[in-house]
Design a protein around this motif. Structure first.
Motif, PDB file in Angstrom:
ATOM      1  N   MET A  86     101.321 138.545 154.249  1.00 12.68           N
ATOM      2  CA  MET A  86     102.560 137.943 153.750  1.00 12.68           C
ATOM      3  C   MET A  86     102.782 136.599 154.457  1.00 12.68           C
ATOM      4  SD  MET A  86     106.435 139.456 153.870  1.00 12.68           S
ATOM      5  CE  MET A  86     107.828 138.451 153.349  1.00 12.68           C
ATOM      6  N   SER A  87     102.959 135.539 153.670  1.00 12.35           N
ATOM      7  CA  SER A  87     103.148 134.215 154.269  1.00 12.35           C
ATOM      8  C   SER A  87     104.532 134.108 154.880  1.00 12.35           C
ATOM      9  CB  SER A  87     102.949 133.125 153.212  1.00 12.35           C
ATOM     10  OG  SER A  87     103.899 133.252 152.182  1.00 12.35           O
ATOM     11  N   ARG A  88     104.631 133.331 155.943  1.00 13.34           N
ATOM     12  CA  ARG A  88     105.891 133.148 156.634  1.00 13.34           C
ATOM     13  C   ARG A  88     106.645 131.961 156.054  1.00 13.34           C
ATOM     14  NH1 ARG A  88     103.435 134.087 162.732  1.00 13.34           N
ATOM     15  NH2 ARG A  88     104.083 136.259 162.958  1.00 13.34           N
ATOM     16  N   PHE A  89     107.956 132.100 155.967  1.00  9.59           N
ATOM     17  CA  PHE A  89     108.798 131.048 155.419  1.00  9.59           C
ATOM     18  C   PHE A  89     109.218 130.079 156.513  1.00  9.59           C
ATOM     19  CE2 PHE A  89     109.080 134.259 152.186  1.00  9.59           C
ATOM     20  CZ  PHE A  89     109.304 133.576 151.001  1.00  9.59           C
ATOM     21  N   VAL A  90     109.127 128.786 156.208  1.00 16.29           N
ATOM     22  CA  VAL A  90     109.537 127.738 157.147  1.00 16.29           C
ATOM     23  C   VAL A  90     110.387 126.726 156.389  1.00 16.29           C
ATOM     24  CG1 VAL A  90     108.785 125.883 158.694  1.00 16.29           C
ATOM     25  CG2 VAL A  90     107.445 127.995 158.536  1.00 16.29           C
ATOM     26  N   LEU A  91     111.571 126.435 156.924  1.00 13.20           N
ATOM     27  CA  LEU A  91     112.444 125.394 156.377  1.00 13.20           C
ATOM     28  C   LEU A  91     112.228 124.111 157.169  1.00 13.20           C
ATOM     29  CD1 LEU A  91     114.845 124.345 154.628  1.00 13.20           C
ATOM     30  CD2 LEU A  91     116.367 125.235 156.426  1.00 13.20           C
ATOM     31  N   ILE A  92     112.045 123.001 156.446  1.00 10.60           N
ATOM     32  CA  ILE A  92     111.847 121.692 157.077  1.00 10.60           C
ATOM     33  C   ILE A  92     112.913 120.746 156.556  1.00 10.60           C
ATOM     34  CG2 ILE A  92     110.235 119.798 157.475  1.00 10.60           C
ATOM     35  CD1 ILE A  92     107.970 121.686 156.649  1.00 10.60           C
ATOM     36  N   THR A  93     113.559 120.026 157.441  1.00 10.39           N
ATOM     37  CA  THR A  93     114.548 119.029 157.022  1.00 10.39           C
ATOM     38  C   THR A  93     113.927 117.629 157.056  1.00 10.39           C
ATOM     39  OG1 THR A  93     115.455 118.616 159.244  1.00 10.39           O
ATOM     40  CG2 THR A  93     116.391 120.460 157.990  1.00 10.39           C
ATOM     41  N   GLY A  94     114.502 116.738 156.254  1.00  6.89           N
ATOM     42  CA  GLY A  94     114.041 115.347 156.239  1.00  6.89           C
ATOM     43  C   GLY A  94     112.658 115.184 155.659  1.00  6.89           C
ATOM     44  N   PHE A 136     101.706 128.629 154.978  1.00  2.00           N
ATOM     45  CA  PHE A 136     103.132 128.916 155.119  1.00  2.00           C
ATOM     46  C   PHE A 136     103.827 128.763 153.764  1.00  2.00           C
ATOM     47  CE2 PHE A 136     102.000 127.798 159.469  1.00  2.00           C
ATOM     48  CZ  PHE A 136     102.706 128.738 160.206  1.00  2.00           C
ATOM     49  N   HIS A 137     104.894 129.511 153.584  1.00  2.00           N
ATOM     50  CA  HIS A 137     105.750 129.314 152.414  1.00  2.00           C
ATOM     51  C   HIS A 137     106.821 128.306 152.830  1.00  2.00           C
ATOM     52  CE1 HIS A 137     107.524 131.084 148.546  1.00  2.00           C
ATOM     53  NE2 HIS A 137     108.173 129.971 148.825  1.00  2.00           N
ATOM     54  N   VAL A 138     106.626 127.066 152.414  1.00  2.00           N
ATOM     55  CA  VAL A 138     107.475 125.967 152.860  1.00  2.00           C
ATOM     56  C   VAL A 138     108.693 125.819 151.959  1.00  2.00           C
ATOM     57  CG1 VAL A 138     107.603 123.449 153.155  1.00  2.00           C
ATOM     58  CG2 VAL A 138     105.567 124.714 153.921  1.00  2.00           C
ATOM     59  N   ILE A 139     109.846 125.654 152.591  1.00  2.00           N
ATOM     60  CA  ILE A 139     111.065 125.248 151.898  1.00  2.00           C
ATOM     61  C   ILE A 139     111.379 123.852 152.415  1.00  2.00           C
ATOM     62  CG2 ILE A 139     113.488 125.762 151.411  1.00  2.00           C
ATOM     63  CD1 ILE A 139     112.875 128.687 152.198  1.00  2.00           C
ATOM     64  N   ALA A 140     111.068 122.856 151.609  1.00  2.00           N
ATOM     65  CA  ALA A 140     111.285 121.458 151.992  1.00  2.00           C
ATOM     66  C   ALA A 140     112.685 121.041 151.578  1.00  2.00           C
ATOM     67  CB  ALA A 140     110.246 120.565 151.322  1.00  2.00           C
ATOM     68  N   SER A 141     113.332 120.245 152.407  1.00  2.00           N
ATOM     69  CA  SER A 141     114.680 119.779 152.059  1.00  2.00           C
ATOM     70  C   SER A 141     114.766 118.271 152.217  1.00  2.00           C
ATOM     71  CB  SER A 141     115.738 120.470 152.920  1.00  2.00           C
ATOM     72  OG  SER A 141     115.681 120.027 154.256  1.00  2.00           O
ATOM     73  N   ALA A 142     115.639 117.689 151.421  1.00  2.68           N
ATOM     74  CA  ALA A 142     115.879 116.253 151.462  1.00  2.68           C
ATOM     75  C   ALA A 142     117.321 115.991 151.055  1.00  2.68           C
ATOM     76  CB  ALA A 142     114.915 115.512 150.548  1.00  2.68           C
ATOM     77  N   ARG A 143     117.828 114.822 151.444  1.00  2.00           N
ATOM     78  CA  ARG A 143     119.237 114.501 151.203  1.00  2.00           C
ATOM     79  C   ARG A 143     119.489 114.070 149.765  1.00  2.00           C
ATOM     80  NH1 ARG A 143     122.342 109.657 152.709  1.00  2.00           N
ATOM     81  NH2 ARG A 143     120.405 108.823 153.570  1.00  2.00           N
ATOM     82  N   HIS A 144     118.581 113.312 149.183  1.00  2.00           N
ATOM     83  CA  HIS A 144     118.808 112.753 147.856  1.00  2.00           C
ATOM     84  C   HIS A 144     118.162 113.617 146.775  1.00  2.00           C
ATOM     85  CE1 HIS A 144     120.644 109.152 149.414  1.00  2.00           C
ATOM     86  NE2 HIS A 144     119.601 108.922 150.196  1.00  2.00           N
ATOM     87  N   PRO A 145     118.864 113.834 145.658  1.00  2.00           N
ATOM     88  CA  PRO A 145     118.315 114.660 144.577  1.00  2.00           C
ATOM     89  C   PRO A 145     116.988 114.148 144.027  1.00  2.00           C
ATOM     90  CG  PRO A 145     120.669 114.321 144.264  1.00  2.00           C
ATOM     91  CD  PRO A 145     120.260 113.438 145.395  1.00  2.00           C
ATOM     92  N   ASP A 146     116.798 112.824 143.970  1.00  2.00           N
ATOM     93  CA  ASP A 146     115.544 112.306 143.438  1.00  2.00           C
ATOM     94  C   ASP A 146     114.369 112.650 144.348  1.00  2.00           C
ATOM     95  OD1 ASP A 146     116.486 110.625 145.422  1.00  2.00           O
ATOM     96  OD2 ASP A 146     115.771 108.779 144.478  1.00  2.00           O
ATOM     97  N   ALA A 147     114.610 112.689 145.663  1.00  2.00           N
ATOM     98  CA  ALA A 147     113.559 113.097 146.596  1.00  2.00           C
ATOM     99  C   ALA A 147     113.244 114.578 146.420  1.00  2.00           C
ATOM    100  CB  ALA A 147     113.981 112.810 148.033  1.00  2.00           C
ATOM    101  N   VAL A 148     114.271 115.391 146.200  1.00  2.00           N
ATOM    102  CA  VAL A 148     114.059 116.823 145.961  1.00  2.00           C
ATOM    103  C   VAL A 148     113.205 117.020 144.710  1.00  2.00           C
ATOM    104  CG1 VAL A 148     115.188 119.020 145.428  1.00  2.00           C
ATOM    105  CG2 VAL A 148     116.195 117.485 147.130  1.00  2.00           C
ATOM    106  N   ALA A 149     113.537 116.294 143.639  1.00  2.00           N
ATOM    107  CA  ALA A 149     112.779 116.405 142.392  1.00  2.00           C
ATOM    108  C   ALA A 149     111.320 115.986 142.593  1.00  2.00           C
ATOM    109  CB  ALA A 149     113.438 115.554 141.309  1.00  2.00           C
ATOM    110  N   ARG A 150     111.099 114.932 143.380  1.00  2.00           N
ATOM    111  CA  ARG A 150     109.732 114.472 143.641  1.00  2.00           C
ATOM    112  C   ARG A 150     108.940 115.528 144.408  1.00  2.00           C
ATOM    113  NH1 ARG A 150     108.128 111.751 148.112  1.00  2.00           N
ATOM    114  NH2 ARG A 150     110.263 111.064 148.543  1.00  2.00           N
ATOM    115  N   LEU A 151     109.552 116.135 145.394  1.00  2.00           N
ATOM    116  CA  LEU A 151     108.881 117.175 146.171  1.00  2.00           C
ATOM    117  C   LEU A 151     108.553 118.383 145.294  1.00  2.00           C
ATOM    118  CD1 LEU A 151     111.119 116.947 149.361  1.00  2.00           C
ATOM    119  CD2 LEU A 151     108.695 116.327 149.243  1.00  2.00           C
TER     120      LEU A 151
END
Length: 275
Positions: A1-9, A27-42
């Motif tokens: 089972m892969s481990r979940f990791v949250l990354i900011t910026g 890893f099961h990555v949860i990437a985060s960003a401040r701007h919605p367009d960056a979230v969509a790109r990721l």
């Protein structure tokens, strides 16, 4: 089972490269960003991505709820990385600018960590990695706001490490020096927003700072790519005993040594030469 990791910026720089590298490492990555367009790109690049503004409590709480839902309440890793630098002499810096620096670089990190830590403690395992700076080791002129936020982070992390003794949760600091990223562009915008560049005794220095920050390619020969931070990040996540601190780049390694060797006045004379 892969481990979940949250990354900011994760919109650029270290966070962006960390998100892709950790996903490649399984890893099961949860990437985060401040701007919605960056979230969509990721998301378009194949990452699980969520919106998270570290200066907004409502955004932090919403991101925590999303994260815990995605990982089914079992978050293994948190890489606190999202930050920016506010340049300027302290005497020229409005208090609101200093508050904004701490909201994004310190208070937001605390709120996010505090809300996610219970899930790690309940599982009796977890890793928290804080992306600090060489400027959390030594101070430099015209970087007082950023210095203060990173010095605060260093003390905060040392304290939390002591308080987590006896649990399965480990916390580490990564202390980069100059890394190629969008950091310079963001610092340039912050300088222009908050500092009266034309009416200060430091105006000649600000003109030099503008020239330095406007360069597309950094002039510092010690500058490394974001990938340089990946080995310590992976070690902090995977090692049985993560290290308390990881220095990245030659300036970071040297300053860590020199601050313990040199008298304060001599260290001041050395770092005062840097613009």
């Amino acid at each position: 089972m892969s481990r979940f990791v949250l990354i900011t910026g994760c919109s650029s720089g270290i966070g962006y490269h960390a998100a892709h590298r950790l996903q490649q490492e399984g890893f099961h990555v949860i990437a985060s960003a401040r701007h919605p367009d960056a979230v969509a790109r990721l998301q378009a690049e194949g990452l699980t991505a969520i919106q998270l503004d570290l200066a907004d409590t409502a955004s932090i709480r919403a991101a925590v709820a999303q994260t815990l839902e995605l990982c089914h309440g079992r978050l293994y890793g948190l890489f606190n990385n999202g930050a920016y630098g506010q340049p300027g002499a302290l005497e020229d810096l409005p208090t609101d600018a200093l508050r904004a620096q701490f909201e994004s670089n310190f208070f937001g990190w605390h709120e996010l960590t505090r809300l996610l830590l219970p899930s790690m403690l309940a599982a009796n395992e977890g890793r928290i990695i804080q992306n600090s700076s060489v400027l959390g080791l030594v101070a430099m002129k015209y970087r007082g706001a950023y210095n203060a936020s990173k010095f605060a982070l260093e003390g905060y992390t040392d304290t939390l490490r002591l308080e987590l003794r006896g649990t399965g949760v480990q916390i580490s600091l990564i202390e980069p020096g100059p890394i190629a990223s969008q950091f310079r562009a963001n610092a340039l915008a912050a300088l222009r927003q908050h500092i009266d560049l034309e009416h200060s005794r430091h105006t000649p220095v600000y003109q030099q700072t503008l020239s330095r920050l406007e360069k597309v390619v950094p002039g510092n020969r010690f500058t490394l790519p974001p990938e340089a931070c990946m080995p310590p990040l992976l070690h902090a996540l995977n090692a049985r005993r993560a290290r308390p601190r990881y220095q990245v780049t030659t300036p970071s390694k040297w300053m860590n040594l020199l601050r313990g060797w040199l008298p304060t006045r001599l260290l001041d004379a050395l770092v005062a030469k840097s613009a």
